[in-house]
Design a protein around this motif. Sequence first.
Motif, PDB file in Angstrom:
ATOM      1  N   ALA A   1       0.859  -1.202   0.000  1.00 47.34           N
ATOM      2  CA  ALA A   1       0.000   0.000   0.000  1.00 47.34           C
ATOM      3  C   ALA A   1       0.887   1.241   0.000  1.00 47.34           C
ATOM      4  O   ALA A   1       2.039   1.196   0.444  1.00 47.34           O
ATOM      5  N   LYS A   2       0.335   2.360  -0.476  1.00 47.71           N
ATOM      6  CA  LYS A   2       1.144   3.584  -0.568  1.00 47.71           C
ATOM      7  C   LYS A   2       1.334   4.256   0.784  1.00 47.71           C
ATOM      8  O   LYS A   2       2.392   4.794   1.074  1.00 47.71           O
ATOM      9  N   PHE A   3       0.274   4.298   1.597  1.00 43.95           N
ATOM     10  CA  PHE A   3       0.331   5.074   2.848  1.00 43.95           C
ATOM     11  C   PHE A   3      -0.111   4.227   4.033  1.00 43.95           C
ATOM     12  O   PHE A   3      -0.995   3.366   3.891  1.00 43.95           O
TER      13      PHE A   3
ATOM     14  N   MET B   1      -9.641   1.811   2.309  1.00 47.87           N
ATOM     15  CA  MET B   1      -8.740   1.722   3.460  1.00 47.87           C
ATOM     16  C   MET B   1      -8.809   0.318   4.058  1.00 47.87           C
ATOM     17  O   MET B   1      -9.836  -0.354   3.938  1.00 47.87           O
ATOM     18  N   THR B   2      -7.721  -0.067   4.725  1.00 48.88           N
ATOM     19  CA  THR B   2      -7.697  -1.331   5.478  1.00 48.88           C
ATOM     20  C   THR B   2      -7.163  -1.050   6.875  1.00 48.88           C
ATOM     21  O   THR B   2      -6.216  -0.267   7.030  1.00 48.88           O
ATOM     22  N   VAL B   3      -7.771  -1.700   7.871  1.00 43.30           N
ATOM     23  CA  VAL B   3      -7.370  -1.485   9.270  1.00 43.30           C
ATOM     24  C   VAL B   3      -6.800  -2.783   9.858  1.00 43.30           C
ATOM     25  O   VAL B   3      -7.373  -3.859   9.685  1.00 43.30           O
TER      26      VAL B   3
ATOM     27  N   ARG C   1      -4.857   6.272  -1.084  1.00 44.33           N
ATOM     28  CA  ARG C   1      -5.373   7.610  -1.394  1.00 44.33           C
ATOM     29  C   ARG C   1      -4.685   8.667  -0.536  1.00 44.33           C
ATOM     30  O   ARG C   1      -4.853   8.705   0.682  1.00 44.33           O
ATOM     31  N   GLU C   2      -3.967   9.562  -1.203  1.00 43.37           N
ATOM     32  CA  GLU C   2      -3.223  10.595  -0.480  1.00 43.37           C
ATOM     33  C   GLU C   2      -4.158  11.548   0.272  1.00 43.37           C
ATOM     34  O   GLU C   2      -3.839  12.011   1.359  1.00 43.37           O
TER      35      GLU C   2
END
Length: 263
Positions: free
Chosen positions: A49-51, A183-185, A206-207
Amino acid sequence: MSVLKIPYGKQNINEEDIKAVVEVLRSDWLTQGPMIERFEKTVAEYCGAKFAVAVSNATAALHIACLAVGLKSGDILWTSPNTFVASSNCGLYCGASVDFVDIDPKTYNMSLQALQEKLDLASSMGKLPQILIPVHFAGQACEMEKIANLVKPYGITIIEDASHAIGGEYKGKKIGSCAISDMTVFSFHPVKIITTGEGGMILTNREDLYKILIRLRTHGITRDPLFMDGESHGPWYYQQVDLGFNYRITDLQAALGVSQMKR
Ligand SMILES: Cc1ncc(COP(=O)(O)O)c(C=O)c1O
């Protein structure tokens, strides 16, 4: 007669983990130091993932994930009934109402048929949810592609509750890649796959969401002039632009997380 007690959970802590935490105890930073970014980078790279935003626990992660996409009073959140209370409480914290999509008795994950039926009914009644939280039960991935295909026409945000699924895979990608979700938690409570004592993380590609999550983790405060009302008065200057929280994780916990990620 001796009684064999099976514990609810048992964390795995080795000498390397202890050394990593002690090193932080001897350093200048106990919270918001370099280990947090390192932990975030380690998990983001592992998942593809990016972030990543590390927080105090997965309950906090779910809460600010919902806020980041603007969940509010009058909105609706759907999740799985086969989960821990946090997957639904995050909706209630935002003032939204919560409902459940039944599970498949074979997988214990969200049933595609139940989701399809519930969407059809909700759509006819004008009561569609803003957020869907599928839960990857005990490390087993939900049918993400099919879930996404069902909810996409309605513009519903997908937040994966992967609290007990770090290391799991779906169609050749790690859970947490957010390839098919917003998103993933993850949770790092001691009964989970890896632990930081208490701890959680949100991953996203997503930035825009990343920037909101970073702010909400620390009281809604920003030092980025882009988000300020008026001009910044220097690098020390900050403004509170949202009503955020203190959902920070400590450097001690992040060091344990980095060490645990090695195995
Ligand atoms: C599916 C699920 N979501 C959320 C949570 C909340 O995690 P935490 O204890 O890190 O707040 C848990 C914890 O057990 C969980 O199992």
